[in-house]
Design a protein around this motif. Structure first.
Motif, mmCIF file in Angstrom:
data_model
loop_
_atom_site.group_PDB
_atom_site.id
_atom_site.type_symbol
_atom_site.label_atom_id
_atom_site.label_comp_id
_atom_site.label_asym_id
_atom_site.label_seq_id
_atom_site.Cartn_x
_atom_site.Cartn_y
_atom_site.Cartn_z
ATOM 1 N N GLY A 134 -6.802 -26.365 45.438
ATOM 2 C CA GLY A 134 -6.848 -24.941 45.733
ATOM 3 C C GLY A 134 -6.862 -24.072 44.492
ATOM 4 O O GLY A 134 -7.445 -24.429 43.469
ATOM 5 N N TYR A 135 -6.187 -22.927 44.567
ATOM 6 C CA TYR A 135 -6.144 -21.972 43.457
ATOM 7 C C TYR A 135 -4.816 -21.224 43.524
ATOM 8 O O TYR A 135 -4.058 -21.350 44.485
ATOM 9 C CB TYR A 135 -7.323 -20.990 43.538
ATOM 10 N N MET A 136 -4.513 -20.422 42.486
ATOM 11 C CA MET A 136 -3.266 -19.671 42.431
ATOM 12 C C MET A 136 -3.476 -18.288 43.062
ATOM 13 O O MET A 136 -4.438 -17.592 42.758
ATOM 14 C CB MET A 136 -2.800 -19.523 40.988
ATOM 15 N N PHE A 137 -2.557 -17.910 43.948
ATOM 16 C CA PHE A 137 -2.609 -16.603 44.607
ATOM 17 C C PHE A 137 -1.219 -15.981 44.521
ATOM 18 O O PHE A 137 -0.261 -16.515 45.083
ATOM 19 C CB PHE A 137 -3.039 -16.756 46.067
ATOM 20 N N GLU A 138 -1.096 -14.891 43.750
ATOM 21 C CA GLU A 138 0.189 -14.219 43.539
ATOM 22 C C GLU A 138 1.247 -15.192 43.006
ATOM 23 O O GLU A 138 2.395 -15.197 43.442
ATOM 24 C CB GLU A 138 0.674 -13.562 44.824
ATOM 25 N N GLY A 139 0.819 -16.048 42.074
ATOM 26 C CA GLY A 139 1.725 -16.964 41.406
ATOM 27 C C GLY A 139 2.024 -18.235 42.172
ATOM 28 O O GLY A 139 2.829 -19.060 41.719
ATOM 29 N N LYS A 140 1.379 -18.431 43.327
ATOM 30 C CA LYS A 140 1.638 -19.623 44.134
ATOM 31 C C LYS A 140 0.316 -20.341 44.428
ATOM 32 O O LYS A 140 -0.716 -19.692 44.603
ATOM 33 C CB LYS A 140 2.318 -19.251 45.452
ATOM 34 N N PRO A 141 0.355 -21.699 44.487
ATOM 35 C CA PRO A 141 -0.876 -22.436 44.796
ATOM 36 C C PRO A 141 -1.252 -22.262 46.273
ATOM 37 O O PRO A 141 -0.419 -22.422 47.164
ATOM 38 C CB PRO A 141 -0.507 -23.895 44.491
ATOM 39 N N VAL A 142 -2.507 -21.915 46.520
ATOM 40 C CA VAL A 142 -3.000 -21.698 47.886
ATOM 41 C C VAL A 142 -4.329 -22.421 48.044
ATOM 42 O O VAL A 142 -5.190 -22.353 47.163
ATOM 43 C CB VAL A 142 -3.184 -20.186 48.181
ATOM 44 N N LEU A 143 -4.478 -23.111 49.158
ATOM 45 C CA LEU A 143 -5.751 -23.743 49.464
ATOM 46 C C LEU A 143 -6.626 -22.726 50.174
ATOM 47 O O LEU A 143 -6.198 -22.118 51.154
ATOM 48 C CB LEU A 143 -5.529 -24.960 50.371
ATOM 49 N N PRO A 144 -7.851 -22.469 49.688
ATOM 50 C CA PRO A 144 -8.719 -21.476 50.338
ATOM 51 C C PRO A 144 -8.895 -21.781 51.827
ATOM 52 O O PRO A 144 -9.013 -22.947 52.226
ATOM 53 C CB PRO A 144 -10.051 -21.625 49.588
ATOM 54 N N ALA A 145 -8.902 -20.740 52.634
ATOM 55 C CA ALA A 145 -8.990 -20.922 54.081
ATOM 56 C C ALA A 145 -10.244 -21.703 54.467
ATOM 57 O O ALA A 145 -10.205 -22.527 55.395
ATOM 58 C CB ALA A 145 -8.974 -19.563 54.776
ATOM 59 N N ALA A 146 -11.350 -21.472 53.771
ATOM 60 C CA ALA A 146 -12.592 -22.173 54.102
ATOM 61 C C ALA A 146 -12.453 -23.678 53.900
ATOM 62 O O ALA A 146 -12.866 -24.487 54.748
ATOM 63 C CB ALA A 146 -13.741 -21.634 53.254
ATOM 64 N N TRP A 147 -11.842 -24.079 52.764
ATOM 65 C CA TRP A 147 -11.660 -25.510 52.512
ATOM 66 C C TRP A 147 -10.534 -26.097 53.355
ATOM 67 O O TRP A 147 -10.587 -27.271 53.753
ATOM 68 C CB TRP A 147 -11.396 -25.746 51.019
ATOM 69 N N GLN A 148 -9.527 -25.297 53.628
ATOM 70 C CA GLN A 148 -8.465 -25.746 54.532
ATOM 71 C C GLN A 148 -9.066 -26.062 55.897
ATOM 72 O O GLN A 148 -8.730 -27.079 56.517
ATOM 73 C CB GLN A 148 -7.405 -24.651 54.662
ATOM 74 N N THR A 149 -9.959 -25.200 56.351
ATOM 75 C CA THR A 149 -10.650 -25.431 57.607
ATOM 76 C C THR A 149 -11.507 -26.695 57.543
ATOM 77 O O THR A 149 -11.510 -27.513 58.472
ATOM 78 C CB THR A 149 -11.550 -24.221 57.955
ATOM 79 N N ALA A 150 -12.210 -26.857 56.433
ATOM 80 C CA ALA A 150 -13.072 -28.032 56.269
ATOM 81 C C ALA A 150 -12.253 -29.316 56.292
ATOM 82 O O ALA A 150 -12.613 -30.292 56.971
ATOM 83 C CB ALA A 150 -13.863 -27.928 54.967
ATOM 84 N N PHE A 151 -11.148 -29.349 55.552
ATOM 85 C CA PHE A 151 -10.314 -30.552 55.490
ATOM 86 C C PHE A 151 -9.807 -30.952 56.882
ATOM 87 O O PHE A 151 -9.746 -32.129 57.230
ATOM 88 C CB PHE A 151 -9.121 -30.331 54.556
#
Length: 522
Positions: free
Chosen positions: A79-96
């Motif tokens: 994923g990537y960092m969002f407001e200092g926290k690691p977040v998996l993008p919703a699009a890839w979360q959906t794909a997984f």
């Protein structure tokens, strides 16, 4: 002339003898108690448990998909960092989460095809290879695309498992055990989820890749076990007799029930049930699942799995650990609650083993749907209240949901699926059920990240209002459409459907005693 008359009499005598043996076998099925089955049906318990254990993988994967989202190192690596926290993008979360269901769709249909050609156990064996390869690939994945490919292959194997396990358990079990062995498939699913949560709790707070790779590797144990044991399993006698393999069917029945357990009577009962179905239609194509009486049977078989998703199973159980974190609970508490949710599910499923033979399928399913609907609305209400106590209240009702769901809808769906489908179309009906289950999984896994993620709609527990409404619709469908099949042999179930007995009056009489009034569809 006299020789012709003697031939006619001989044929008639043979038919009468077959009918007497068939009726004796039917009466023996009705007379058998659970205590008798416990003493005499050790082979059934053993091999039904082996096939049901395949569902451990399905439960493990369904839970680990949502649970790994709570692992920081997984979100960091993919994923990537969002407001200092690691977040998996919703699009890839959906794909997984979705691509596994895509694989399950094709795996379910493939299993339905292969099971009628190579048999139940060898179809399961083939599916185990697909699952083994998919698990190895997802463990080794370091890129999003490779991880998605691995999940598709893994999903194909899971589609095989979901299609084949309930059917085999149903076909090898006497009537008194059919509800219990069917519910055991659901037990293995929730045990797989429990195992997944336990492994996530043990490894999830690590900061390296083994925080999520270790849970993936644990799943390898299940297909490996099945690849070793399945070649020694007895094939379904129903499949063998459909292929006119009489002696192989006899040997299979002897291994399942014991040589001294009325094997000739069981053979005649299975063969006569198949013959009676063939009198109505000897065709067994995919389209036959949607024609005539079988269309209703397919609707019931598939409908119970639609109810699972309409009742919020993906929202409540699939995302429970991630959902607890979004509700503001500490990470250590969310892992513990995740284990607690699935542990209560195990207890609930085991409770259903007693209920299924006491109350039947329909009352448990209907009562469970009513309670689940209430719980879902409560989850939405608690989310509106911005207090720590309300967050814990949401967690508590989630635990209650798990218990009720696995006692009712989660357990009964597999029992009803294995009983409502006709013998000649069982593999295909179960393949369709697995495919529909997968399609719902795709839809729900696309929706859920956008509904609950903090960088999207961020509805959190308010999603309970949405699923409360859809669960109410599912409750109404169960009341009007799902029949009671407790204590009925497969031939008696066939007669009920052919006579168009309404769902609410299905269990009033047995066998040939079907009145015109009872047959009326209301």
């Amino acid at each position: 002339m006299s020789s012709k008359m003697e031939t006619v009499h001989d044929i008639q005598d043979e038919k009468n003898a077959t009918l007497v043996a068939f009726n004796d076998a039917t009466n023996a099925e009705h007379a058998m108690t659970f205590k008798q089955a416990w003493r005499t049906e050790k082979g059934v318990f053993l091999w039904a448990a082996v096939f049901a254990s395949a569902a451990l993988s399905w439960g493990f994967d369904a839970q680990v998909n949502g649970a790994v989202l709570s692992i920081a190192s997984f979100r960091r690596d993919f994923g990537y960092m969002f407001e200092g926290k690691p977040v998996l993008p919703a699009a890839w979360q959906t794909a997984f989460n979705t691509v596994s269901s895509v694989g399950q769709f094709f795996g379910g249909l493939g299993a339905g095809y292969l099971a009628d050609r190579v048999g139940r156990k060898w179809a399961m064996w083939i599916g185990s290879w697909a699952l083994l390869g998919g698990i190895a690939m997802e463990t080794a994945a370091t890129s999003r695309v490779f991880f998605c490919v691995a999940k598709i292959i893994l999903g194909v194997g899971l589609g095989f498992y979901l299609s084949l396990a309930p059917g085999y358990c149903s076909e090898v079990s006497p009537t008194v055990l059919r509800g219990i062995t069917g519910a055991s498939v659901s037990l293995c699913i929730i045990c797989g989820q429990l195992l997944s949560n336990a492994v996530i709790k043990g490894w999830g707070e690590r900061e390296d890749r083994w925080a999520y790779r270790a849970p993936f590797l644990v799943q390898l144990l299940i297909p490996t076990f099945l690849l070793v044991i399945l070649p020694f399993a007895p094939e379904s006698p129903w499949y063998l007799l459909r292929k006119d393999k009489y002696e192989e069917a006899r040997r299979s029945l002897e291994r399942l029930h014991g040589k001294d357990n009325n094997i000739d009577s069981k053979l005649i009962h299975i063969r006569e049930t198949i013959a009676r179905e063939d009198e109505l239609s000897s065709s067994a194509t995919w389209m036959d699942c949607f024609r005539g009486t079988d269309a209703r049977r397919t609707m019931v078989s598939i409908g119970v799995f639609c109810c699972q998703h309409l009742s919020g199973i993906i929202f409540v159980l699939g995302y429970s650990t991630y959902f607890f974190q979004l509700a503001g609970l500490a990470t250590s508490d969310t892992f513990s609650l995740g284990v607690g949710v699935t542990a209560c599910g195990v207890i609930g499923n085991m409770f259903s083993w007693w209920l299924v033979n006491c109350l039947g399928r329909r009352p448990i399913l209907l009562g469970g749907e009513v309670i689940l609907t209430i719980i879902l609305f409560l989850m939405g209400i608690f989310d509106v209240i911005p207090t720590k106590g309300a967050a814990w209240a949401q967690a508590i009702v989630t635990v209650v949901y798990a218990f009720v769901y696995l006692t009712s809808l989660g357990a009964m769906s597999y029992v009803i699926l294995s009983e409502a489908s006709s013998v000649r179309l069982r593999s295909k009906t179960m393949g369709l059920a697995a495919a529909v289950q997968s399609l719902w999984g795709i839809v729900m896994n696309i929706m859920m990240p956008y509904l609950v993620n903090p960088d999207e709609a961020n509805l959190k527990g308010k999603v309970g209002f949405i699923f409360g409404g859809t669960s109410l619709l599912a409750t109404m469908w169960v009341y009007f459409c799902v029949p009671e099949m407790k204590g009925l042999t497969f031939s008696e179930i066939d007669e009920k459907f052919v006579s168009k007995v309404s769902a609410r009056r299905f269990a009033e009489k047995r066998g040939h005693q079907v009145s015109k009034e009872e047959a009326r569809v209301d």
